[in-house]
Design a protein around this motif. Sequence first.
Motif, mmCIF file in Angstrom:
data_model
loop_
_atom_site.group_PDB
_atom_site.id
_atom_site.type_symbol
_atom_site.label_atom_id
_atom_site.label_comp_id
_atom_site.label_asym_id
_atom_site.label_seq_id
_atom_site.Cartn_x
_atom_site.Cartn_y
_atom_site.Cartn_z
ATOM 1 N N GLU A 8 41.327 46.797 38.591
ATOM 2 C CA GLU A 8 39.956 46.388 38.941
ATOM 3 C C GLU A 8 39.002 47.259 38.144
ATOM 4 O OE1 GLU A 8 36.886 45.098 39.665
ATOM 5 O OE2 GLU A 8 37.921 44.202 41.369
ATOM 6 N N ASP A 9 38.123 46.622 37.347
ATOM 7 C CA ASP A 9 37.249 47.411 36.471
ATOM 8 C C ASP A 9 35.986 47.904 37.161
ATOM 9 O OD1 ASP A 9 36.651 44.626 36.450
ATOM 10 O OD2 ASP A 9 35.201 44.990 34.852
ATOM 11 N N GLU A 10 35.699 47.411 38.375
ATOM 12 C CA GLU A 10 34.558 47.958 39.117
ATOM 13 C C GLU A 10 35.053 49.211 39.841
ATOM 14 O OE1 GLU A 10 32.815 44.745 41.578
ATOM 15 O OE2 GLU A 10 33.768 43.427 40.106
ATOM 16 N N ASP A 52 42.327 41.942 39.488
ATOM 17 C CA ASP A 52 41.044 41.260 39.334
ATOM 18 C C ASP A 52 41.145 40.287 38.155
ATOM 19 O OD1 ASP A 52 38.347 40.705 39.821
ATOM 20 O OD2 ASP A 52 37.705 42.186 38.331
ATOM 21 N N MET A 54 38.330 38.949 36.248
ATOM 22 C CA MET A 54 37.416 39.307 35.164
ATOM 23 C C MET A 54 37.617 40.766 34.796
ATOM 24 S SD MET A 54 35.805 36.590 34.383
ATOM 25 C CE MET A 54 34.337 37.104 33.491
ATOM 26 N N LYS A 101 35.959 37.427 46.299
ATOM 27 C CA LYS A 101 34.923 38.436 46.502
ATOM 28 C C LYS A 101 33.651 37.761 47.008
ATOM 29 C CE LYS A 101 36.409 41.429 42.713
ATOM 30 N NZ LYS A 101 36.029 41.956 41.390
HETATM 31 CA CA CA Z 1 35.974 42.599 37.278
#
Ligand code: CA
Length: 232
Positions: A8-10, A52, A54, A101
Amino acid sequence: MAKILLVEDEHNLSNVIRTHLEEQGHTVKQVFDGLAALDAVASITPDLIILDIMLPGIDGLEVCRRVRETSIVPILMLTARVEEIDRVLGLESGADDYVTKPFSMYELKARVRALLRRMEMMQPATAALAEPAVFTEAGVTLDPASYEATLDGQLLDLTPKEFALLYLLLRYPGRVFSRAYLLDEIWDYAPESYDRTVDTHVYRLRQKLGVECEVAQRIVAVRGVGYKFERG
Ligand code: CA
């Protein structure tokens, strides 16, 4: 308790998820892009992947497809948009489940629990297939090393899938295997296994729309591929 790979990039969301999963006793490895995810899958062999869609670089669906080439590890997708759900559920991705989400941590943990439990149930069968041993039951002899089956000494003409199904059933007498389990275990997400499921849904949808309905008439089968909605 499981080894979970979290992709997850967040960073904030990733940290929150990590905290909640660690509270449950899981080990969490965080990575923040698709390439790092593929590296981690190879190096830590996780029990479950939270992925995730994206992501920078390779997106989550592509990561999922590549992981599926070599592994049956459960994959829970995180989707941000409703439009992504069709692609997640699409046959090509190989994801096991998804949450949209924004989701609650309660929901996420419930999905994780369900996927881990399912994987646990699969272990004995997987282990049995991994440790080939000639096996005889009521005149049927199965040799998983050669995929040869005989009945009263006569060679049976089974496909590898038929052999695997027979072996699994005979190896665990009395145990009930759901169709979903067998699909996963024997057919390994092969798209052809789902054809009839899709057909059934299309059939029901047509019934509900009614045979006179134009929309129903314009949903047509495309041989060898699936279905399409014809342009008006
Ligand atoms: Ca993302």
